[in-house]
Design a protein around this motif. Structure first.
Motif, short mmCIF file in Angstrom:
data_model
loop_
_atom_site.label_atom_id
_atom_site.label_comp_id
_atom_site.label_asym_id
_atom_site.label_seq_id
_atom_site.Cartn_x
_atom_site.Cartn_y
_atom_site.Cartn_z
N UNK A 108 32.27 44.43 35.99
CA UNK A 108 33.61 43.88 35.79
C UNK A 108 33.81 42.58 36.57
N UNK A 109 34.56 41.63 36.00
CA UNK A 109 34.88 40.41 36.73
C UNK A 109 35.62 40.73 38.03
N UNK A 134 34.85 46.88 46.68
CA UNK A 134 35.35 45.56 47.07
C UNK A 134 35.59 44.75 45.81
N UNK A 135 36.77 44.14 45.75
CA UNK A 135 37.17 43.27 44.65
C UNK A 135 37.52 41.90 45.21
N UNK A 136 37.36 40.87 44.39
CA UNK A 136 37.79 39.53 44.80
C UNK A 136 39.30 39.50 45.02
N UNK A 164 41.14 44.63 39.98
CA UNK A 164 41.10 46.08 39.81
C UNK A 164 42.27 46.58 38.97
N UNK A 165 43.51 46.24 39.41
CA UNK A 165 44.70 46.84 38.80
C UNK A 165 44.97 46.39 37.38
N UNK A 166 44.62 45.15 37.07
CA UNK A 166 44.85 44.65 35.71
C UNK A 166 43.54 44.50 34.94
N UNK A 167 42.56 43.85 35.57
CA UNK A 167 41.29 43.59 34.88
C UNK A 167 40.54 44.87 34.53
#
Length: 106
Positions: A32-33, A55-57, A62-65
């Motif tokens: 995922x992006x 870990x997300x940018x 996370x919540x939308x993508x």
């Protein structure tokens, strides 16, 4: 960077099946992006409880993508039926070292 934290209470008689399903699901989230890294750990004192750290940018990765993607439906299909009760997910913003250093002038 944002750290997603989830304690996953897996049904005790399904931990091996959960781990196998998680291995299959791992590629979904990692593609995922905004994804940076993932770790899954098993609790020593309560072996049916797992700690998921992702870990997300950005939070929206996370919540939308991820959660708004078709891939999330496959993630849910593979994993969500193992949890009882359903886990609470929290997001954390790392505090830089020295951020609260009293010796630093404000």
């Amino acid at each position: 960077m944002i750290i997603e934290h989830a304690l996953l209470p897996v049904l005790p008689d399904r931990t091996e099946e959960f781990e196998a399903a998680f291995d299959r699901a791992r590629h979904i989230i990692s593609a995922m992006p905004g994804f940076r890294s993932l770790s899954l750990s098993r609790c020593v004192e309560a072996p049916a409880t797992y700690l998921l750290l992702v870990e997300w940018e950005r939070l929206t990765d996370h919540t939308e993508g991820f959660r708004g993607s078709p891939e999330y439906l496959e993630w849910k299909r593979l994993l969500h039926h193992f949890y009882e009760p359903f886990p609470t997910v929290r997001h954390f913003d790392p505090v830089p070292a020295g951020a609260a250093d009293p010796a630093k002038p404000q």
